[in-house]
Design a protein around this motif. Structure first.
Motif, PDB file in Angstrom:
ATOM      1  N   TRP A   1       0.835  -1.206   0.000  1.00 55.31           N
ATOM      2  CA  TRP A   1       0.000   0.000   0.000  1.00 55.31           C
ATOM      3  C   TRP A   1       0.870   1.256   0.000  1.00 55.31           C
ATOM      4  O   TRP A   1       1.949   1.275   0.597  1.00 55.31           O
ATOM      5  CB  TRP A   1      -0.912  -0.003   1.227  1.00 55.31           C
TER       6      TRP A   1
ATOM      7  N   SER B   1      -0.150   4.336   1.236  1.00 49.75           N
ATOM      8  CA  SER B   1      -0.351   5.210   2.406  1.00 49.75           C
ATOM      9  C   SER B   1      -1.352   4.580   3.367  1.00 49.75           C
ATOM     10  O   SER B   1      -2.127   3.698   2.981  1.00 49.75           O
ATOM     11  CB  SER B   1      -0.895   6.564   1.959  1.00 49.75           C
TER      12      SER B   1
ATOM     13  N   GLU C   1      -3.867   6.135   4.494  1.00 48.70           N
ATOM     14  CA  GLU C   1      -5.182   6.606   4.028  1.00 48.70           C
ATOM     15  C   GLU C   1      -5.780   5.610   3.027  1.00 48.70           C
ATOM     16  O   GLU C   1      -6.969   5.289   3.082  1.00 48.70           O
ATOM     17  CB  GLU C   1      -5.005   8.000   3.390  1.00 48.70           C
ATOM     18  N   ALA C   2      -4.948   5.123   2.120  1.00 49.72           N
ATOM     19  CA  ALA C   2      -5.415   4.161   1.109  1.00 49.72           C
ATOM     20  C   ALA C   2      -5.916   2.885   1.799  1.00 49.72           C
ATOM     21  O   ALA C   2      -6.902   2.276   1.365  1.00 49.72           O
ATOM     22  CB  ALA C   2      -4.283   3.837   0.142  1.00 49.72           C
TER      23      ALA C   2
ATOM     24  N   GLN D   1      -9.322   3.605   3.417  1.00 50.71           N
ATOM     25  CA  GLN D   1     -10.332   3.646   2.354  1.00 50.71           C
ATOM     26  C   GLN D   1     -10.711   2.227   1.921  1.00 50.71           C
ATOM     27  O   GLN D   1     -11.888   1.895   1.780  1.00 50.71           O
ATOM     28  CB  GLN D   1      -9.761   4.436   1.147  1.00 50.71           C
ATOM     29  N   ALA D   2      -9.689   1.383   1.758  1.00 54.18           N
ATOM     30  CA  ALA D   2      -9.932   0.007   1.312  1.00 54.18           C
ATOM     31  C   ALA D   2     -10.756  -0.767   2.347  1.00 54.18           C
ATOM     32  O   ALA D   2     -11.591  -1.601   1.988  1.00 54.18           O
ATOM     33  CB  ALA D   2      -8.609  -0.694   1.037  1.00 54.18           C
TER      34      ALA D   2
END
Ligand code: ADP
Length: 383
Positions: free
Chosen positions: A127, A129, A131-132, A135-136
């Protein structure tokens, strides 16, 4: 042998306790060992042949240091690897080889390496970040629980976040990271393998790590590990396969997870002497430090056979104390047969700082455990 009592110079990047113990092993053979690190007040400062002050993370410092030595090695992974590639081009012998070190420095590349070489490891994704990842999880693409690890720069449990619940998402690390399945761990094991450029490979017996849950540091380490002989064989086999896959010379410490159904998984590796091999100094025919020297200097590897069962206790700074260090209870401990303290030489103690270790040996592992408990009760790192 031209290397001994001669102008030959072995250079080491890093002057902490591992550098100190490596210098002690080199000194027995009268092998000149030079260290690069920021201050000669560091643990290796007063035991190496020559201490050069500089930063092993800086390109120029590593380049200048490397050009002065015949063979270059490391006692910490976070060194400037670009400088190592340059030195290699210039003909300096470097172990671990820079290509392998660059993979190991990045936990994402390390996991891909395990997967691509058929070395069993927990399933993972990479990944960009935190944040990603958040979100996932929200989008249902990634399911809890999992373990997130910073691709670069983590050590001793820093840079690892165990995410079990929605609330834990607060703990997500920001930068590029690996997300792996949370493994159901029965025991954490480590096997140190060694290889020389001639291709000889040896492995030390598996050790079993017992963690201090508060500090997330190894508190106790048992050798031999209390595991089934088939598991022992599997663990050693995996460590040997891993060092062969990396084609490294010197040591490779391989951290393993044993699951309740008897599966052995590779967690991570370190191409240098390792905390999980300290007990080899008194407990085995050859110490990990001497074995590293043998490996990188293309000498025959030593016997890894156990001389006596051992328990290794890390000496951590007592919580609540910070300042000039004092080792309370030291006299009582060294009065016990088979108790070997190693004081690293850090002037200032802080809560949970690794200040030393004690290896306890006994003809019987249970006897060693009893003495180790005594040591833990008596010996306190205070200020
Ligand atoms: P470090 O490089 O900081 O030592 P590790 O990868 O060894 O990081 O992780 C630290 C500790 O976190 C491990 O010793 C283990 O207890 C736990 N851990 C790491 N990965 C996993 C995993 N996939 N599943 C369960 N526990 C893990």
């Amino acid at each position: 042998m031209r290397l001994l009592s001669s102008n030959f110079k072995l250079g080491v990047l890093g002057g902490g306790q591992l550098g100190k113990m490596l210098a002690q092993a080199a000194s027995r053979w009268d092998l000149a060992l030079w260290i690069l690190d920021e201050s000669r007040d560091f643990p290796a400062g007063n035991v190496c042949t020559n201490f050069v002050e500089g930063n092993f993370r800086e390109y120029q410092d590593v380049l200048e240091f490397g050009r002065q030595v015949d063979v270059l090695t490391i006692e910490i992974e976070s060194v400037n690897s670009e400088a190592l590639f340059k030195l290699q081009e210039e003909g300096i012998t470097i172990h671990p080889r820079p290509e392998a070190l660059a993979i190991i420095q990045d936990k994402g590349l390390q996991k891909e390496f395990f997967r691509d070489h058929g070395l069993p490891t927990s399933a993972f994704t990479l990944w960009g970040s935190g944040e990603a990842i958040r979100q996932a999880v929200q989008d249902g693409e990634l399911r809890l629980p999992f373990v997130q690890k910073a691709r670069k720069g983590g050590y001793d449990g820093r840079g690892v976040a165990v995410i079990r619940t929605q609330a834990d998402l607060e703990k997500l690390l920001p930068g590029p990271s690996v997300v792996e399945d949370l493994v159901d761990i029965d025991k954490e094991l480590a096997v140190i393998a060694a290889r020389n450029p001639g291709g000889q490979v040896e492995s030390f017996p598996a050790v079993e790590m017992v963690f201090n849950p508060e500090a997330n540091l190894v508190e106790w380490l048992l050798c031999p590990a209390q595991i089934d002989p088939a598991i022992e064989q599997r663990a050693e086999e995996l460590a040997r396969a891993t060092i062969e896959a990396f084609q490294l010379s010197g040591l490779l410490a391989v951290e393993l997870f044993l699951t309740p159904d008897g599966e052995v998984l590779v967690n991570e590796v370190a191409p240098r002497p390792h905390n999980s091999g300290h007990q080899t100094i008194e407990g085995c025919y050859t110490s990990q430090f001497e074995q590293h020297l043998r490996g990188i200097l293309n000498l025959p590897l030593g016997s890894t056979r156990i001389k006596a069962p051992s328990v290794m206790v890390n000496l951590l700074g007592e919580p609540g104390y910070e300042g000039p260090v004092e080792y309370a209870g030291f006299e009582d401990c060294i009065a016990i047969e088979g108790v070997f303290p190693h004081i690293y030489g850090k002037a200032i103690t802080k809560p949970y700082r690794k200040m030393g270790h004690v290896t306890v040996i006994d003809p019987d592992l249970e006897g060693a455990k009893e003495k180790a408990r005594l040591v833990q009760q008596k010996l306190k790192v205070i200020a």
